[in-house]
Design a protein around this motif. Structure first.
Motif, PDB file in Angstrom:
ATOM      1  N   GLY A   1       0.726  -1.180   0.081  1.00 12.83           N
ATOM      2  CA  GLY A   1      -0.064  -0.179   0.112  1.00 12.83           C
ATOM      3  C   GLY A   1       0.916   1.364   0.128  1.00 12.83           C
ATOM      4  O   GLY A   1       0.231   2.220  -0.049  1.00 12.83           O
ATOM      5  N   THR A   2       2.019   1.199  -0.225  1.00 15.78           N
ATOM      6  CA  THR A   2       2.925   2.384  -0.373  1.00 15.78           C
ATOM      7  C   THR A   2       3.444   2.730  -1.469  1.00 15.78           C
ATOM      8  O   THR A   2       3.415   1.599  -2.498  1.00 15.78           O
ATOM      9  N   ALA A   3       3.819   3.939  -1.855  1.00 21.77           N
ATOM     10  CA  ALA A   3       4.653   4.146  -3.187  1.00 21.77           C
ATOM     11  C   ALA A   3       5.778   4.719  -2.916  1.00 21.77           C
ATOM     12  O   ALA A   3       5.772   5.456  -1.573  1.00 21.77           O
ATOM     13  N   ASN A   4       6.921   4.802  -3.508  1.00 27.03           N
ATOM     14  CA  ASN A   4       8.105   5.803  -3.507  1.00 27.03           C
ATOM     15  C   ASN A   4       8.590   6.514  -4.655  1.00 27.03           C
ATOM     16  O   ASN A   4       7.962   6.606  -5.726  1.00 27.03           O
ATOM     17  N   ALA A   5       9.467   7.223  -4.313  1.00 33.48           N
ATOM     18  CA  ALA A   5      10.444   8.163  -4.843  1.00 33.48           C
ATOM     19  C   ALA A   5      11.810   8.006  -4.775  1.00 33.48           C
ATOM     20  O   ALA A   5      12.086   8.001  -3.452  1.00 33.48           O
ATOM     21  N   LEU A   6      12.770   8.066  -5.753  1.00 31.27           N
ATOM     22  CA  LEU A   6      14.327   7.935  -5.351  1.00 31.27           C
ATOM     23  C   LEU A   6      15.052   9.148  -5.793  1.00 31.27           C
ATOM     24  O   LEU A   6      14.607   9.751  -6.742  1.00 31.27           O
ATOM     25  N   ILE A   7      16.111   9.245  -4.821  1.00 31.52           N
ATOM     26  CA  ILE A   7      17.169   9.913  -5.485  1.00 31.52           C
ATOM     27  C   ILE A   7      18.394   9.206  -5.053  1.00 31.52           C
ATOM     28  O   ILE A   7      18.669   8.861  -3.942  1.00 31.52           O
ATOM     29  N   ALA A   8      19.410   9.063  -6.047  1.00 30.45           N
ATOM     30  CA  ALA A   8      20.625   8.390  -5.872  1.00 30.45           C
ATOM     31  C   ALA A   8      21.888   9.260  -5.249  1.00 30.45           C
ATOM     32  O   ALA A   8      21.686  10.522  -5.253  1.00 30.45           O
ATOM     33  N   PHE A   9      22.403   8.608  -4.396  1.00 25.69           N
ATOM     34  CA  PHE A   9      23.511   9.332  -3.625  1.00 25.69           C
ATOM     35  C   PHE A   9      24.838   9.212  -4.385  1.00 25.69           C
ATOM     36  O   PHE A   9      25.387   8.216  -4.914  1.00 25.69           O
ATOM     37  N   THR A  10      25.689  10.141  -4.117  1.00 23.64           N
ATOM     38  CA  THR A  10      27.068  10.335  -4.587  1.00 23.64           C
ATOM     39  C   THR A  10      27.857  10.269  -3.453  1.00 23.64           C
ATOM     40  O   THR A  10      27.361  10.933  -2.298  1.00 23.64           O
ATOM     41  N   ARG A  11      29.067  10.046  -3.328  1.00 23.97           N
ATOM     42  CA  ARG A  11      30.125  10.133  -2.387  1.00 23.97           C
ATOM     43  C   ARG A  11      31.488  10.548  -2.922  1.00 23.97           C
ATOM     44  O   ARG A  11      31.953   9.818  -3.743  1.00 23.97           O
ATOM     45  N   ARG A  12      31.757  11.643  -2.241  1.00 25.69           N
ATOM     46  CA  ARG A  12      33.005  12.465  -3.051  1.00 25.69           C
ATOM     47  C   ARG A  12      32.794  12.552  -4.682  1.00 25.69           C
ATOM     48  O   ARG A  12      33.707  12.396  -5.363  1.00 25.69           O
ATOM     49  N   GLY A  13      31.607  12.776  -5.142  1.00 24.92           N
ATOM     50  CA  GLY A  13      31.305  13.039  -6.311  1.00 24.92           C
ATOM     51  C   GLY A  13      31.175  11.715  -7.207  1.00 24.92           C
ATOM     52  O   GLY A  13      30.940  11.903  -8.489  1.00 24.92           O
ATOM     53  N   GLU A  14      31.349  10.571  -6.623  1.00 19.18           N
ATOM     54  CA  GLU A  14      31.023   9.315  -7.320  1.00 19.18           C
ATOM     55  C   GLU A  14      29.804   8.429  -7.005  1.00 19.18           C
ATOM     56  O   GLU A  14      29.497   8.707  -5.649  1.00 19.18           O
ATOM     57  N   ARG A  15      29.382   8.036  -8.052  1.00 14.56           N
ATOM     58  CA  ARG A  15      28.052   7.233  -7.901  1.00 14.56           C
ATOM     59  C   ARG A  15      28.318   6.032  -7.114  1.00 14.56           C
ATOM     60  O   ARG A  15      29.366   5.385  -7.011  1.00 14.56           O
ATOM     61  N   VAL A  16      27.435   5.908  -6.162  1.00 12.63           N
ATOM     62  CA  VAL A  16      27.548   4.646  -5.133  1.00 12.63           C
ATOM     63  C   VAL A  16      26.438   3.774  -5.012  1.00 12.63           C
ATOM     64  O   VAL A  16      25.284   4.474  -5.506  1.00 12.63           O
ATOM     65  N   ARG A  17      26.236   2.493  -4.684  1.00 16.82           N
ATOM     66  CA  ARG A  17      25.122   1.679  -4.515  1.00 16.82           C
ATOM     67  C   ARG A  17      24.231   2.088  -3.282  1.00 16.82           C
ATOM     68  O   ARG A  17      24.097   1.259  -2.410  1.00 16.82           O
ATOM     69  N   GLN A  18      23.826   3.184  -3.103  1.00 17.61           N
ATOM     70  CA  GLN A  18      23.133   3.922  -1.953  1.00 17.61           C
ATOM     71  C   GLN A  18      22.227   5.170  -2.477  1.00 17.61           C
ATOM     72  O   GLN A  18      22.407   5.812  -3.216  1.00 17.61           O
ATOM     73  N   TYR A  19      21.203   5.000  -1.743  1.00 25.35           N
ATOM     74  CA  TYR A  19      20.153   6.026  -2.432  1.00 25.35           C
ATOM     75  C   TYR A  19      19.180   6.526  -1.191  1.00 25.35           C
ATOM     76  O   TYR A  19      19.131   5.715  -0.307  1.00 25.35           O
ATOM     77  N   LEU A  20      18.273   7.402  -1.349  1.00 27.79           N
ATOM     78  CA  LEU A  20      17.408   8.036  -0.572  1.00 27.79           C
ATOM     79  C   LEU A  20      16.179   7.535  -0.999  1.00 27.79           C
ATOM     80  O   LEU A  20      15.647   7.810  -2.494  1.00 27.79           O
ATOM     81  N   GLU A  21      15.294   6.871  -0.303  1.00 23.60           N
ATOM     82  CA  GLU A  21      13.951   6.382  -0.766  1.00 23.60           C
ATOM     83  C   GLU A  21      12.872   7.379   0.050  1.00 23.60           C
ATOM     84  O   GLU A  21      13.217   7.225   1.223  1.00 23.60           O
ATOM     85  N   VAL A  22      12.263   8.114  -0.692  1.00 19.49           N
ATOM     86  CA  VAL A  22      10.952   8.839  -0.153  1.00 19.49           C
ATOM     87  C   VAL A  22       9.761   8.037  -0.301  1.00 19.49           C
ATOM     88  O   VAL A  22       9.393   7.539  -1.549  1.00 19.49           O
TER      89      VAL A  22
END
Length: 219
Positions: free
Chosen positions: A41-62
């Motif tokens: 019953g939920t839905a989400n939206a995402l923002i990817a994280f970078t660390r020190r300017g590099e893409r990583v396998r980490q993100y923000l889930e709203v």
């Protein structure tokens, strides 16, 4: 000040998903991209994280109730949606190398974890993402554990980006919380790849984001 190496994603939950997305955009200048809907019953939206300017396998889930399906926060206990009055950083997930072994080892050390369960969500293009999850017995004591299996990691998708500086755990019990997290394989401390534990009057999480030479903290 850093980010634990096992971090998979940070969950910012709100009783109204559109309002939560707007709150993140006001704070950071970045609007989360639609992610999809869950059978819960939920839905989400995402923002990817970078660390020190590099893409990583980490993100923000709203995440919030799936308004398109007519769902409301009052009927959804996931991430405490039925108790929230405003958007808040509600949880975080770690991605161990071996989910089954980590769960077994943590349970032996006395960490309360529920059984591993398969979950999925629909994507806006009609596809499906699938993963396995292990939740803490007490939802107020994150993180939960995730294994994406053969699914492409969401953090590497075509998403808007934010520079992640730190994830911090505010806690009323620093020593016991440190022991619990270490049993899950989380490095605790003040290093670049460690989770900082901050003594506080109430438990919570905070995420520090770098924006144009300044810091923004989401709580």
């Amino acid at each position: 000040m850093g980010v634990p190496a096992l971090l998979d994603h940070v969950v910012l939950a709100g009783p109204d998903l559109a309002a939560a997305i707007a709150a993140v955009e006001r704070a950071t200048g970045v609007r989360a991209s639609p992610g999809g809907a869950h059978p819960t019953g939920t839905a989400n939206a995402l923002i990817a994280f970078t660390r020190r300017g590099e893409r990583v396998r980490q993100y923000l889930e709203v995440i919030g109730p799936d308004a398109a399906a007519g769902r409301s926060a009052s009927e959804i206990s996931t991430f405490g949606l039925d108790r929230l009055s405003a958007p808040a950083v509600a949880n975080w997930a770690i991605r161990p190398d071996d989910l089954d072994t980590t769960v077994a080892r943590a349970r032996t050390a006395g960490v309360g974890l529920r059984g591993i369960e398969p979950l999925s969500r629909r994507t806006p293009d009609g596809g499906e993402l699938a993963w396995r999850l292990a939740r803490p017995e007490d939802e107020r004591r994150p993180p939960f554990l995730i294994d994406w299996g053969a699914t492409a990691h969401p953090g590497l998708a075509d998403l808007p980006l934010l520079e992640l500086v730190a994830l911090r755990r505010r806690t009323t019990e620093v020593e016991s919380e440190g022991r619990r997290l270490r049993a899950l394989g989380v490095a605790v401390g003040s290093g670049d790849d460690e989770l900082e534990l901050v003594p506080a009057a109430t438990d919570g999480l905070e995420v520090e984001i770098a924006l144009d030479g300044r810091s923004v903290v989401l709580r």
